[in-house]
Design a protein around this motif. Sequence first.
Motif, PDB file in Angstrom:
ATOM      1  N   ASN A   1       0.819  -1.220   0.000  1.00 45.26           N
ATOM      2  CA  ASN A   1       0.000   0.000   0.000  1.00 45.26           C
ATOM      3  C   ASN A   1       0.850   1.267   0.000  1.00 45.26           C
ATOM      4  O   ASN A   1       0.405   2.326   0.464  1.00 45.26           O
ATOM      5  CB  ASN A   1      -0.964  -0.017   1.181  1.00 45.26           C
ATOM      6  N   MET A   2       2.081   1.165  -0.497  1.00 47.96           N
ATOM      7  CA  MET A   2       3.008   2.291  -0.437  1.00 47.96           C
ATOM      8  C   MET A   2       3.285   2.906  -1.807  1.00 47.96           C
ATOM      9  O   MET A   2       4.171   3.747  -1.952  1.00 47.96           O
ATOM     10  CB  MET A   2       4.318   1.813   0.200  1.00 47.96           C
ATOM     11  N   ASN A   3       2.562   2.428  -2.818  1.00 49.57           N
ATOM     12  CA  ASN A   3       2.768   2.916  -4.182  1.00 49.57           C
ATOM     13  C   ASN A   3       4.199   2.680  -4.667  1.00 49.57           C
ATOM     14  O   ASN A   3       4.761   3.452  -5.449  1.00 49.57           O
ATOM     15  CB  ASN A   3       2.434   4.420  -4.300  1.00 49.57           C
ATOM     16  N   HIS A   4       4.784   1.575  -4.186  1.00 49.37           N
ATOM     17  CA  HIS A   4       6.147   1.231  -4.594  1.00 49.37           C
ATOM     18  C   HIS A   4       6.175   0.682  -6.005  1.00 49.37           C
ATOM     19  O   HIS A   4       5.270  -0.050  -6.425  1.00 49.37           O
ATOM     20  CB  HIS A   4       6.731   0.193  -3.630  1.00 49.37           C
ATOM     21  N   GLU A   5       7.240   0.992  -6.713  1.00 54.32           N
ATOM     22  CA  GLU A   5       7.377   0.482  -8.076  1.00 54.32           C
ATOM     23  C   GLU A   5       8.032  -0.897  -8.109  1.00 54.32           C
ATOM     24  O   GLU A   5       7.702  -1.732  -8.928  1.00 54.32           O
ATOM     25  CB  GLU A   5       8.209   1.468  -8.911  1.00 54.32           C
ATOM     26  N   TYR A   6       8.983  -1.126  -7.238  1.00 56.16           N
ATOM     27  CA  TYR A   6       9.764  -2.362  -7.254  1.00 56.16           C
ATOM     28  C   TYR A   6       9.155  -3.374  -6.293  1.00 56.16           C
ATOM     29  O   TYR A   6       8.900  -3.062  -5.125  1.00 56.16           O
ATOM     30  CB  TYR A   6      11.210  -2.050  -6.853  1.00 56.16           C
ATOM     31  N   MET A   7       8.905  -4.595  -6.792  1.00 55.79           N
ATOM     32  CA  MET A   7       8.431  -5.684  -5.934  1.00 55.79           C
ATOM     33  C   MET A   7       9.230  -6.944  -6.256  1.00 55.79           C
ATOM     34  O   MET A   7       9.689  -7.117  -7.406  1.00 55.79           O
ATOM     35  CB  MET A   7       6.938  -5.935  -6.120  1.00 55.79           C
ATOM     36  N   SER A   8       9.396  -7.796  -5.252  1.00 57.76           N
ATOM     37  CA  SER A   8      10.209  -8.994  -5.471  1.00 57.76           C
ATOM     38  C   SER A   8       9.805 -10.103  -4.524  1.00 57.76           C
ATOM     39  O   SER A   8       9.174  -9.851  -3.489  1.00 57.76           O
ATOM     40  CB  SER A   8      11.703  -8.655  -5.311  1.00 57.76           C
ATOM     41  N   TRP A   9      10.168 -11.312  -4.892  1.00 57.79           N
ATOM     42  CA  TRP A   9       9.919 -12.510  -4.088  1.00 57.79           C
ATOM     43  C   TRP A   9      11.246 -13.178  -3.746  1.00 57.79           C
ATOM     44  O   TRP A   9      12.152 -13.266  -4.602  1.00 57.79           O
ATOM     45  CB  TRP A   9       9.048 -13.509  -4.845  1.00 57.79           C
ATOM     46  N   TYR A  10      11.307 -13.707  -2.501  1.00 58.22           N
ATOM     47  CA  TYR A  10      12.488 -14.411  -2.025  1.00 58.22           C
ATOM     48  C   TYR A  10      12.052 -15.700  -1.346  1.00 58.22           C
ATOM     49  O   TYR A  10      10.952 -15.779  -0.795  1.00 58.22           O
ATOM     50  CB  TYR A  10      13.259 -13.565  -1.000  1.00 58.22           C
ATOM     51  N   ARG A  11      12.929 -16.677  -1.368  1.00 58.63           N
ATOM     52  CA  ARG A  11      12.746 -17.843  -0.535  1.00 58.63           C
ATOM     53  C   ARG A  11      13.908 -17.903   0.451  1.00 58.63           C
ATOM     54  O   ARG A  11      15.034 -17.489   0.128  1.00 58.63           O
ATOM     55  CB  ARG A  11      12.633 -19.139  -1.346  1.00 58.63           C
ATOM     56  N   GLN A  12      13.587 -18.385   1.637  1.00 57.10           N
ATOM     57  CA  GLN A  12      14.597 -18.462   2.689  1.00 57.10           C
ATOM     58  C   GLN A  12      14.691 -19.899   3.171  1.00 57.10           C
ATOM     59  O   GLN A  12      13.697 -20.471   3.633  1.00 57.10           O
ATOM     60  CB  GLN A  12      14.251 -17.537   3.856  1.00 57.10           C
ATOM     61  N   ASP A  13      15.864 -20.468   3.066  1.00 55.74           N
ATOM     62  CA  ASP A  13      16.116 -21.843   3.475  1.00 55.74           C
ATOM     63  C   ASP A  13      17.301 -21.872   4.424  1.00 55.74           C
ATOM     64  O   ASP A  13      18.248 -21.081   4.273  1.00 55.74           O
ATOM     65  CB  ASP A  13      16.407 -22.711   2.255  1.00 55.74           C
ATOM     66  N   PRO A  14      17.285 -22.800   5.392  1.00 60.68           N
ATOM     67  CA  PRO A  14      18.379 -22.870   6.375  1.00 60.68           C
ATOM     68  C   PRO A  14      19.749 -23.004   5.705  1.00 60.68           C
ATOM     69  O   PRO A  14      19.938 -23.826   4.820  1.00 60.68           O
ATOM     70  CB  PRO A  14      18.031 -24.132   7.174  1.00 60.68           C
ATOM     71  N   GLY A  15      20.661 -22.150   6.112  1.00 60.98           N
ATOM     72  CA  GLY A  15      22.015 -22.202   5.581  1.00 60.98           C
ATOM     73  C   GLY A  15      22.202 -21.542   4.231  1.00 60.98           C
ATOM     74  O   GLY A  15      23.335 -21.381   3.768  1.00 60.98           O
ATOM     75  N   LEU A  16      21.118 -21.149   3.602  1.00 60.28           N
ATOM     76  CA  LEU A  16      21.206 -20.542   2.265  1.00 60.28           C
ATOM     77  C   LEU A  16      20.804 -19.079   2.266  1.00 60.28           C
ATOM     78  O   LEU A  16      20.940 -18.389   1.240  1.00 60.28           O
ATOM     79  CB  LEU A  16      20.340 -21.315   1.271  1.00 60.28           C
TER      80      LEU A  16
ATOM     81  N   ARG B   1       0.117  -2.526  -7.160  1.00 57.94           N
ATOM     82  CA  ARG B   1       0.133  -2.926  -5.772  1.00 57.94           C
ATOM     83  C   ARG B   1       0.263  -4.432  -5.562  1.00 57.94           C
ATOM     84  O   ARG B   1       0.591  -4.875  -4.469  1.00 57.94           O
ATOM     85  CB  ARG B   1      -1.116  -2.417  -5.070  1.00 57.94           C
ATOM     86  N   ASN B   2      -0.021  -5.248  -6.568  1.00 57.07           N
ATOM     87  CA  ASN B   2      -0.065  -6.693  -6.382  1.00 57.07           C
ATOM     88  C   ASN B   2       1.010  -7.433  -7.182  1.00 57.07           C
ATOM     89  O   ASN B   2       1.269  -7.087  -8.351  1.00 57.07           O
ATOM     90  CB  ASN B   2      -1.433  -7.232  -6.800  1.00 57.07           C
ATOM     91  N   PHE B   3       1.560  -8.471  -6.571  1.00 58.27           N
ATOM     92  CA  PHE B   3       2.621  -9.235  -7.228  1.00 58.27           C
ATOM     93  C   PHE B   3       2.516 -10.686  -6.751  1.00 58.27           C
ATOM     94  O   PHE B   3       3.276 -11.135  -5.891  1.00 58.27           O
ATOM     95  CB  PHE B   3       3.977  -8.635  -6.876  1.00 58.27           C
ATOM     96  N   PRO B   4       1.580 -11.452  -7.288  1.00 59.22           N
ATOM     97  CA  PRO B   4       1.404 -12.840  -6.840  1.00 59.22           C
ATOM     98  C   PRO B   4       2.497 -13.777  -7.327  1.00 59.22           C
ATOM     99  O   PRO B   4       3.032 -13.607  -8.430  1.00 59.22           O
ATOM    100  CB  PRO B   4       0.044 -13.220  -7.448  1.00 59.22           C
ATOM    101  N   LEU B   5       2.791 -14.763  -6.491  1.00 54.01           N
ATOM    102  CA  LEU B   5       3.750 -15.821  -6.828  1.00 54.01           C
ATOM    103  C   LEU B   5       2.961 -17.097  -7.101  1.00 54.01           C
ATOM    104  O   LEU B   5       2.164 -17.524  -6.264  1.00 54.01           O
ATOM    105  CB  LEU B   5       4.730 -16.041  -5.672  1.00 54.01           C
ATOM    106  N   ILE B   6       3.192 -17.697  -8.239  1.00 55.20           N
ATOM    107  CA  ILE B   6       2.421 -18.863  -8.675  1.00 55.20           C
ATOM    108  C   ILE B   6       3.330 -20.075  -8.763  1.00 55.20           C
ATOM    109  O   ILE B   6       4.396 -20.017  -9.399  1.00 55.20           O
ATOM    110  CB  ILE B   6       1.767 -18.596 -10.045  1.00 55.20           C
ATOM    111  N   LEU B   7       2.903 -21.158  -8.127  1.00 62.05           N
ATOM    112  CA  LEU B   7       3.581 -22.443  -8.253  1.00 62.05           C
ATOM    113  C   LEU B   7       2.635 -23.345  -9.041  1.00 62.05           C
ATOM    114  O   LEU B   7       1.632 -23.816  -8.520  1.00 62.05           O
ATOM    115  CB  LEU B   7       3.911 -23.041  -6.894  1.00 62.05           C
TER     116      LEU B   7
ATOM    117  N   PHE C   1       9.156 -14.794   1.168  1.00 58.32           N
ATOM    118  CA  PHE C   1       8.940 -13.396   1.513  1.00 58.32           C
ATOM    119  C   PHE C   1       8.722 -12.573   0.254  1.00 58.32           C
ATOM    120  O   PHE C   1       9.442 -12.721  -0.734  1.00 58.32           O
ATOM    121  CB  PHE C   1      10.150 -12.811   2.248  1.00 58.32           C
ATOM    122  N   CYS C   2       7.742 -11.693   0.350  1.00 61.24           N
ATOM    123  CA  CYS C   2       7.537 -10.682  -0.662  1.00 61.24           C
ATOM    124  C   CYS C   2       8.085  -9.363  -0.120  1.00 61.24           C
ATOM    125  O   CYS C   2       8.034  -9.114   1.096  1.00 61.24           O
ATOM    126  CB  CYS C   2       6.040 -10.540  -0.965  1.00 61.24           C
ATOM    127  N   ALA C   3       8.613  -8.533  -0.999  1.00 63.37           N
ATOM    128  CA  ALA C   3       9.156  -7.250  -0.566  1.00 63.37           C
ATOM    129  C   ALA C   3       8.906  -6.199  -1.634  1.00 63.37           C
ATOM    130  O   ALA C   3       8.783  -6.525  -2.824  1.00 63.37           O
ATOM    131  CB  ALA C   3      10.650  -7.356  -0.279  1.00 63.37           C
TER     132      ALA C   3
END
Lengths: 113, 116
Positions: free
Chosen positions: B26-41, B72-78, B90-92
Amino acid sequence: LAKTTQPISMDSYEGQEVNITCSHNNIATNDYITWYQQFPSQGPRFIIQGYKTKVTNEVASLFIPADRKSSTLSLPRVSLSDTAVYYCLVARYSGAGSYQLTFGKGTKLSVIP
Amino acid sequence: EAQVTQNPRYLITVTGKKLTVTCSQNMNHEYMSWYRQDPGLGLRQIYYSMNVEVTDKGDVPEGYKVSRKEKRNFPLILESPSPNQTSLYFCASSLGPSISGANVLTFGAGSRLTVL
């Protein structure tokens, strides 16, 4: 692709100054350096960013030497609430308005009473 | 309150069953991204988007799709999840477009996905 290396973990006593260094040997001219803090079950939170020399805010300082191949996050007088994982991030412009963001693997800081 | 909202926060699914993780800011940001977080990585970037209809691959895009039809929206699809996609996601978002703005990210609270 930018590459970053950080120590896996560090311990410190309350009240001490903590310095966490991130190595980024292949940093490019226009890359930016940023540090994040992450507590368990939460997303990372922005701490500080810089390009060169020294940057200070109310939370931390960031030291970047002239060759920019490393950066050091300095936390003054840590408390137990600073126990967290700290990530360095290199942001690289990859052309056509795009940016690649490369995180380090994180440094787990444990503050001991 | 300025924030990035992800849903669902927790999900258990089975191999091959398509799923979507939503992300909204809801911040009118232009840049959006997705990350995955795994132990040790640590955090690894999956996909990112500089603006509407503009997306690009990050470091680990295999097995994922994204779309950016609205700012405003950036869905991740598997499309066909597999057990190796079990992770914390995580989405950012960030202001962009300058590099000093693009790397000041606001993260969502995370979505823990388990694929059986």
